[in-house]
Design a protein around this motif. Structure first.
Motif, PDB file in Angstrom:
ATOM      1  N   ARG A 190      40.479 -13.013  23.134  1.00 26.56           N
ATOM      2  CA  ARG A 190      40.739 -13.774  24.368  1.00 26.56           C
ATOM      3  C   ARG A 190      40.609 -12.844  25.567  1.00 26.56           C
ATOM      4  N   VAL A 191      39.970 -13.334  26.625  1.00 22.61           N
ATOM      5  CA  VAL A 191      39.764 -12.561  27.847  1.00 22.61           C
ATOM      6  C   VAL A 191      40.528 -13.271  28.961  1.00 22.61           C
ATOM      7  N   ASP A 192      41.466 -12.554  29.605  1.00 27.47           N
ATOM      8  CA  ASP A 192      42.281 -13.129  30.666  1.00 27.47           C
ATOM      9  C   ASP A 192      41.581 -12.928  31.995  1.00 27.47           C
ATOM     10  N   ILE A 193      40.721 -13.857  32.367  1.00 23.78           N
ATOM     11  CA  ILE A 193      39.956 -13.768  33.611  1.00 23.78           C
ATOM     12  C   ILE A 193      39.965 -15.122  34.297  1.00 23.78           C
ATOM     13  N   ARG A 194      39.624 -15.102  35.568  1.00 22.19           N
ATOM     14  CA  ARG A 194      39.463 -16.315  36.352  1.00 22.19           C
ATOM     15  C   ARG A 194      38.086 -16.251  37.012  1.00 22.19           C
ATOM     16  N   PRO A 195      37.040 -16.571  36.236  1.00 22.34           N
ATOM     17  CA  PRO A 195      35.682 -16.465  36.790  1.00 22.34           C
ATOM     18  C   PRO A 195      35.429 -17.514  37.867  1.00 22.34           C
ATOM     19  N   THR A 196      34.448 -17.214  38.707  1.00 20.94           N
ATOM     20  CA  THR A 196      34.081 -18.132  39.781  1.00 20.94           C
ATOM     21  C   THR A 196      32.735 -18.798  39.521  1.00 20.94           C
ATOM     22  N   HIS A 197      31.849 -18.114  38.783  1.00 20.87           N
ATOM     23  CA  HIS A 197      30.510 -18.630  38.520  1.00 20.87           C
ATOM     24  C   HIS A 197      30.037 -18.206  37.135  1.00 20.87           C
ATOM     25  N   TRP A 198      29.021 -18.875  36.627  1.00 17.59           N
ATOM     26  CA  TRP A 198      28.466 -18.552  35.319  1.00 17.59           C
ATOM     27  C   TRP A 198      26.951 -18.759  35.333  1.00 17.59           C
ATOM     28  N   ARG A 199      26.299 -18.134  34.367  1.00 20.55           N
ATOM     29  CA  ARG A 199      24.899 -18.405  34.059  1.00 20.55           C
ATOM     30  C   ARG A 199      24.689 -18.060  32.586  1.00 20.55           C
TER      31      ARG A 199
END
Length: 108
Positions: free
Chosen positions: A83-92
């Protein structure tokens, strides 16, 4: 009477630094960076695919150097399953050459 504009957190109606960064990342979503594909808003991220994610931290805007998968409880490293504790804003979509993408360029 205040000169604050509604909807813009900050001082005297000016956007805060965090809001400015969010606006800059959103503006960059429709351009190609580091030779990869187009960035998409995180709300549209699909389940079950290896994705490259963009995040904001105290050092600025960055693309993660490992693929992630969206799962019900958040995000997992696509290789290790951790599990990765992140809050991403965008993806590709993840592409092997994206592994060296590193930091996104600073906004112009």
């Amino acid at each position: 009477m205040s000169n604050r504009r509604p909807g813009l957190p900050g001082v005297g109606g000016r956007p805060s630094n965090a809001l400015k960064k969010m606006i800059q990342v959103k503006a960059r979503a429709d351009i190609s960076l580091n030779g990869g594909g187009m960035w998409n808003p995180i709300a549209s991220a699909p389940f079950g695919r290896n994705l490259e994610l963009a995040v904001i931290d105290e050092d600025g805007l960055h693309a993660l150097v490992f693929p992630c998968r969206k799962v019900q409880e958040g995000w997992r490293d696509a290789v290790t399953g951790v599990r990765v504790d992140i809050r991403p804003t965008h993806w590709r979509d993840w592409e092997a050459e994206n592994r060296q993408a590193g930091s996104l360029p600073a906004p112009a």
